[in-house]
Enzyme design. Structure first.
Site: not given
Length: 427
Positions: A92, A94-96, A119, A219
């Protein structure tokens, strides 16, 4: 436990970061919803992030005195486990930064190896750092069968830069959003959807009412609900979570964050956050399970783009209601239980937040539906794919992730200076 806070230098750096034109989402899954927007707003966005790092850290200071079982990893350990963060192990992005599948030795038994998801926060700035701190402070002390387990973290600063990583239990059956989309050929059976509704209600009820302090998830959405090898649903990604209001206060005042399409109308309008904001999001999610559709889908005809507006006229009678059931189920569902689940969703989507039920009450309603419905046997564990096949982006998704819009900004994230909440259409 070790409660992470921020230095003045980091806060000053963040103030400079606020002046940039866009912010990036911290979601662990790749989202292709680049044109989500607030109800009634003229601007598009997937996520709207707040910038109060200091207040977020302070809000979780209460957790600093509680015992944590998190393991502190070294960066060299995680580098070796991910083969130097090889893209072949990436599951995966994401922006992080990226999420990698890896194998580590169990803390309880050094002879045992376990699968984990790692992550890694991007080193190109402080975007996502606040969410990383919140995740450690929350999941370091909160544990429940329907919350993804955080096993440990890594926090190292050296000549290579800032290294911030989180290590979770591995969830092989991916997110609910993945299964509701066309990413997998076999749709989620109705019985599995019922169990997911029950699991997620149980997780939210625990956060709201199961401890001596309250956590508002903030969220709640299908991409943040992951499925383990037995298809048990677990809430993930607590980076935007906040402690509930203190005694005597009715709400927490905060900037509007979360994913548009799930956000409660009163929260968008006022920034007043309560646990009932999560209840609204859960109601939206129930219709997502029933219909197989996303809360906002610009690829559909104009009258069908907003899920709640589309389902409303179909609730008046049984014949119309059947038209909103996910066609991928091919009629293999309990119409009676679907109607009852929709009735629960409607209770969660009441305009006045005080009139919505608590999550413990929602859980009781869902439990009664499950008890009176033949939901069949759980699905067998999904075949574990090879790392290089575990997450395959389509060409279209890659193009969407590169999309740049003068209002939205890079990766489809809202340019915060241009966004203003407008009037809200409620369900």
């Amino acid at each position: 436990m070790k409660c992470f806070n921020f230095s003045n230098k980091e806060k000053n750096n963040e103030q400079r970061a606020i002046q940039s034109n866009s912010v990036r989402s911290t979601s662990t899954s790749i989202s292709t919803d680049l044109d989500l927007k607030p109800f009634g707003s003229e601007f598009n966005s997937q996520n709207v992030l707040e910038f109060s790092t200091a207040s977020s850290a302070k809000s979780f200071a209460i957790l600093s005195q509680r015992q944590s079982n998190l393991r502190e990893f070294t960066f060299s350990e995680l580098k070796a486990a991910t083969k130097n963060f090889s893209r072949t192990l990436m599951i995966g992005e994401g922006g992080f930064g990226g999420v990698y599948k890896a194998v580590i030795r169990s803390t309880d038994d050094l002879h045992k190896k376990i699968d984990v998801a790692i992550k890694q926060l991007s080193r190109r700035g402080l975007q996502g750092h606040k969410e990383w701190v919140t995740e450690v402070n929350v999941l370091g002390v909160v544990e429940h069968p329907n919350l993804v387990k955080l096993l440990g973290y890594c926090a190292e600063d050296d000549e290579r830069g800032i290294q911030r990583l989180l290590i979770y239990e591995y969830m092989p059956n991916r997110s609910v959003q993945d299964h509701l989309s066309n990413r997998f050929r076999t749709p989620l059976p109705w019985g599995t959807r019922m169990r997911i509704a029950q699991d997620t209600a149980r997780g939210l009820a625990y956060l709201h009412e199961g401890m001596d302090f309250q956590i508002i998830f903030r969220d709640f959405k299908s991409s943040n609900i992951l499925l383990d090898e037995q298809w048990v649903a677990k809430l993930s990604d607590f980076g935007l979570a906040r402690l509930g209001p203190s005694d005597g206060l009715s709400h927490v005042s905060t900037a509007v964050v979360g994913t548009i399409g799930y956000a409660a109308p009163e929260y968008i309008q006022t920034g007043h956050l309560t646990s009932k904001s999560d209840v609204w999001s859960y109601g939206v999610f129930l219709y997502e399970l029933i219909t197989g559709r996303r809360p906002l889908d610009r690829n559909r005809p104009k009258g069908e783009q907003k899920l709640l507006e589309w389902v409303r006229p179909h609730l008046s009678n049984l014949r119309k209601f059947e038209l909103i059931l996910d066609p991928r189920l091919e009629g293999k569902y309990s119409l009676k239980s679907a109607q009852k689940l929709a009735a629960v969703a409607n209770r969660c989507l009441v305009r006045q937040s005080k009139s919505r039920p608590k999550m413990s009450e929602v859980l009781e309603m869902v439990n009664r539906i499950v008890e009176t419905t033949d939901i069949g046997s759980p699905l067998p564990p999904m075949k574990i794919l090879a790392p290089e096949d575990d997450f395959i982006e389509s060409k279209r998704e890659r193009l969407k992730r590169r999309f740049v819009d003068p209002i939205i900004g890079e990766r489809g994230c809202l340019n915060w200076q241009t966004w203003r909440p407008k009037s809200v259409n409620t369900f």
